[in-house]
Write a protein that holds these residues in place. Structure first.
Motif, PDB file in Angstrom:
ATOM      1  N   TYR A   1      50.293  22.451  28.933  1.00 10.48           N
ATOM      2  CA  TYR A   1      49.690  23.441  28.819  1.00 10.48           C
ATOM      3  C   TYR A   1      48.520  23.494  29.445  1.00 10.48           C
ATOM      4  O   TYR A   1      48.169  24.602  30.383  1.00 10.48           O
ATOM      5  CB  TYR A   1      49.331  23.940  27.309  1.00 10.48           C
ATOM      6  N   ASP A   2      47.534  22.594  29.601  1.00  6.52           N
ATOM      7  CA  ASP A   2      46.149  22.452  30.322  1.00  6.52           C
ATOM      8  C   ASP A   2      46.473  22.162  31.721  1.00  6.52           C
ATOM      9  O   ASP A   2      45.325  22.466  32.470  1.00  6.52           O
ATOM     10  CB  ASP A   2      45.396  21.297  29.585  1.00  6.52           C
ATOM     11  N   ASN A   3      47.325  21.964  32.150  1.00  8.00           N
ATOM     12  CA  ASN A   3      47.675  21.540  33.591  1.00  8.00           C
ATOM     13  C   ASN A   3      48.170  23.045  34.358  1.00  8.00           C
ATOM     14  O   ASN A   3      49.111  23.346  34.465  1.00  8.00           O
ATOM     15  CB  ASN A   3      48.950  20.520  33.830  1.00  8.00           C
ATOM     16  N   LYS A   4      47.070  23.549  34.825  1.00 10.46           N
ATOM     17  CA  LYS A   4      47.248  24.777  35.547  1.00 10.46           C
ATOM     18  C   LYS A   4      47.857  24.425  36.998  1.00 10.46           C
ATOM     19  O   LYS A   4      48.150  25.725  37.529  1.00 10.46           O
ATOM     20  CB  LYS A   4      45.814  25.401  35.568  1.00 10.46           C
ATOM     21  N   LEU A   5      48.012  23.298  37.401  1.00 13.16           N
ATOM     22  CA  LEU A   5      48.485  23.146  38.758  1.00 13.16           C
ATOM     23  C   LEU A   5      50.044  23.133  38.742  1.00 13.16           C
ATOM     24  O   LEU A   5      50.703  22.967  39.848  1.00 13.16           O
ATOM     25  CB  LEU A   5      47.946  22.165  39.466  1.00 13.16           C
ATOM     26  N   LEU A   6      50.578  23.009  37.660  1.00 17.40           N
ATOM     27  CA  LEU A   6      52.060  22.601  37.437  1.00 17.40           C
ATOM     28  C   LEU A   6      53.007  23.970  37.698  1.00 17.40           C
ATOM     29  O   LEU A   6      52.376  24.971  37.304  1.00 17.40           O
ATOM     30  CB  LEU A   6      52.279  22.268  35.951  1.00 17.40           C
ATOM     31  N   ASP A   7      53.946  23.773  38.520  1.00 21.16           N
ATOM     32  CA  ASP A   7      55.066  24.899  38.385  1.00 21.16           C
ATOM     33  C   ASP A   7      55.123  25.644  37.224  1.00 21.16           C
ATOM     34  O   ASP A   7      55.242  25.068  36.050  1.00 21.16           O
ATOM     35  CB  ASP A   7      56.357  24.357  39.083  1.00 21.16           C
ATOM     36  N   PRO A   8      55.003  26.880  37.347  1.00 21.71           N
ATOM     37  CA  PRO A   8      55.100  27.592  35.847  1.00 21.71           C
ATOM     38  C   PRO A   8      56.420  27.436  34.969  1.00 21.71           C
ATOM     39  O   PRO A   8      56.229  27.225  33.949  1.00 21.71           O
ATOM     40  CB  PRO A   8      55.230  29.277  36.214  1.00 21.71           C
ATOM     41  N   ILE A   9      57.517  27.285  35.655  1.00 18.90           N
ATOM     42  CA  ILE A   9      58.855  27.091  34.971  1.00 18.90           C
ATOM     43  C   ILE A   9      58.684  25.396  34.591  1.00 18.90           C
ATOM     44  O   ILE A   9      58.936  25.228  33.509  1.00 18.90           O
ATOM     45  CB  ILE A   9      60.043  27.118  35.867  1.00 18.90           C
ATOM     46  N   LEU A  10      58.353  24.665  35.291  1.00 22.44           N
ATOM     47  CA  LEU A  10      58.357  23.163  34.874  1.00 22.44           C
ATOM     48  C   LEU A  10      57.215  23.305  33.460  1.00 22.44           C
ATOM     49  O   LEU A  10      57.404  22.486  32.675  1.00 22.44           O
ATOM     50  CB  LEU A  10      57.696  22.242  35.825  1.00 22.44           C
ATOM     51  N   GLN A  11      56.227  23.884  33.772  1.00 23.31           N
ATOM     52  CA  GLN A  11      55.033  23.709  32.615  1.00 23.31           C
ATOM     53  C   GLN A  11      55.653  24.395  31.374  1.00 23.31           C
ATOM     54  O   GLN A  11      55.485  23.870  30.272  1.00 23.31           O
ATOM     55  CB  GLN A  11      54.144  24.775  33.041  1.00 23.31           C
ATOM     56  N   ALA A  12      56.264  25.598  31.674  1.00 21.25           N
ATOM     57  CA  ALA A  12      56.890  26.121  30.489  1.00 21.25           C
ATOM     58  C   ALA A  12      57.921  25.365  29.620  1.00 21.25           C
ATOM     59  O   ALA A  12      57.845  25.209  28.522  1.00 21.25           O
ATOM     60  CB  ALA A  12      57.240  27.470  30.633  1.00 21.25           C
ATOM     61  N   THR A  13      58.771  24.795  30.532  1.00 18.01           N
ATOM     62  CA  THR A  13      60.002  24.009  29.803  1.00 18.01           C
ATOM     63  C   THR A  13      59.346  22.694  29.208  1.00 18.01           C
ATOM     64  O   THR A  13      60.134  22.156  28.281  1.00 18.01           O
ATOM     65  CB  THR A  13      60.997  23.623  30.949  1.00 18.01           C
ATOM     66  N   THR A  14      58.368  22.256  29.981  1.00 19.54           N
ATOM     67  CA  THR A  14      57.840  20.825  29.107  1.00 19.54           C
ATOM     68  C   THR A  14      57.243  21.263  27.973  1.00 19.54           C
ATOM     69  O   THR A  14      57.263  20.397  27.084  1.00 19.54           O
ATOM     70  CB  THR A  14      56.681  20.283  30.335  1.00 19.54           C
ATOM     71  N   ILE A  15      56.452  22.345  28.095  1.00 17.58           N
ATOM     72  CA  ILE A  15      55.783  22.687  26.770  1.00 17.58           C
ATOM     73  C   ILE A  15      56.924  22.891  25.610  1.00 17.58           C
ATOM     74  O   ILE A  15      56.775  22.495  24.441  1.00 17.58           O
ATOM     75  CB  ILE A  15      54.939  24.044  26.828  1.00 17.58           C
ATOM     76  N   ILE A  16      57.742  23.759  26.084  1.00 15.34           N
ATOM     77  CA  ILE A  16      58.898  23.982  25.078  1.00 15.34           C
ATOM     78  C   ILE A  16      59.910  22.741  24.399  1.00 15.34           C
ATOM     79  O   ILE A  16      59.970  22.589  23.195  1.00 15.34           O
ATOM     80  CB  ILE A  16      59.982  25.101  25.365  1.00 15.34           C
ATOM     81  N   ARG A  17      60.189  22.064  25.347  1.00 19.27           N
ATOM     82  CA  ARG A  17      60.726  20.863  25.247  1.00 19.27           C
ATOM     83  C   ARG A  17      60.003  19.801  24.288  1.00 19.27           C
ATOM     84  O   ARG A  17      60.578  19.495  23.181  1.00 19.27           O
ATOM     85  CB  ARG A  17      61.057  19.954  26.595  1.00 19.27           C
ATOM     86  N   ASN A  18      58.664  19.753  24.450  1.00 21.22           N
ATOM     87  CA  ASN A  18      58.017  18.810  23.544  1.00 21.22           C
ATOM     88  C   ASN A  18      57.490  19.619  22.278  1.00 21.22           C
ATOM     89  O   ASN A  18      57.768  18.533  21.128  1.00 21.22           O
ATOM     90  CB  ASN A  18      56.430  18.231  24.319  1.00 21.22           C
ATOM     91  N   LEU A  19      57.573  20.704  22.127  1.00 22.18           N
ATOM     92  CA  LEU A  19      57.141  21.227  20.884  1.00 22.18           C
ATOM     93  C   LEU A  19      58.316  21.365  19.912  1.00 22.18           C
ATOM     94  O   LEU A  19      58.389  21.099  18.989  1.00 22.18           O
ATOM     95  CB  LEU A  19      56.840  22.978  21.027  1.00 22.18           C
TER      96      LEU A  19
END
Length: 231
Positions: free
Chosen positions: A86-104
């Motif tokens: 969530y804090d990594n603003k440089l990450l691709d939006p889709i990769l960021q969202a899926t990484t957050i959802i996956r870990n939650l």
């Protein structure tokens, strides 16, 4: 001496180091759990004695119990990974969202798994919350779907990058991209097999215990290979 040769042998040293951490022991017991599941079904299909079938069933139950103990408090790790994504603003939006959802989702799955562990210990009445395994599988499935989307996004992005760069790519870049593509495809297959297991646990699919056990053995070996290389 022969004993010294064994004790100080590099492979033995690596095995000791490999089994010296909780995640690696947990993955080892995961392999044993699914292997017991597969062999139990195999024994049933081949008409082995009732005692043999019960042996594999008891082994599966005991290995599962040990795994739950080893995974206790693991949700904290996934919450931390979700926070970092969530804090990594440089990450691709889709990769960021899926990484957050996956870990939650994994955090939710493992939190419920912790409650099930308390039920097995007798701290919580075993008759309470009978649907917990189903809810745990739902969280796991959500995390896996997010992982599949994540892997597909990486594969598409890398292929588009290859097309754009064309002949301008350096040899080192080509090797690096191929390695990332391989890892993304491997993770895709891994998550697909685990999704197969989750869908069966939710009774969306209806394959045999042998099929589920075999899929679990494959994904467990994939995880152990990664951990072994990192040791």
């Amino acid at each position: 001496m022969v004993v010294d040769s064994l004790v100080y042998h590099p492979t033995i040293t690596k095995v000791v180091k490999f089994l010296d951490t909780t995640p690696k022991r947990e993955k080892t017991f995961r392999l044993l759990t699914y292997l017991s599941r597969f062999l139990g079904y195999y024994a049933y299909r081949k008409g082995y004695s009732k005692e043999t079938i019960e042996l594999w069933a008891n082994l599966k139950a005991n290995f599962t119990f040990i795994r739950k103990a080893l995974r206790f408090l693991k949700p904290i790790n996934h919450l931390q990974l979700a926070s970092k994504a969530y804090d990594n603003k440089l990450l691709d939006p889709i990769l960021q969202a899926t990484t957050i959802i996956r870990n939650l989702a994994y955090a939710g799955y493992l939190s419920i798994d912790g409650v099930i562990f308390f039920k097995l210990l007798g701290i919580i009445d075993s008759k309470k919350y009978p649907n917990l395994p189903k809810y745990a599988s739902r969280f796991w499935l959500v995390g896996l779907i997010a992982g599949l989307i994540n892997s597909l996004r990486i594969i598409v992005s890398l292929r588009n990058y290859e097309k754009q760069e064309g002949d301008n790519e350096k040899e080192t870049d080509v090797v690096a991209i191929k390695e990332k593509l391989y890892q993304a495809k491997r993770k895709l297959v891994w998550d697909l097999l685990d999704t197969f297991i989750a869908l069966n646990s939710l009774n969306i699919l209806h394959f045999t215990e042998g099929d589920i056990g075999f899929a679990g053995v494959i994904t467990s070996l994939m995880g152990l290979v990664d951990l072994w290389k990192a040791t």
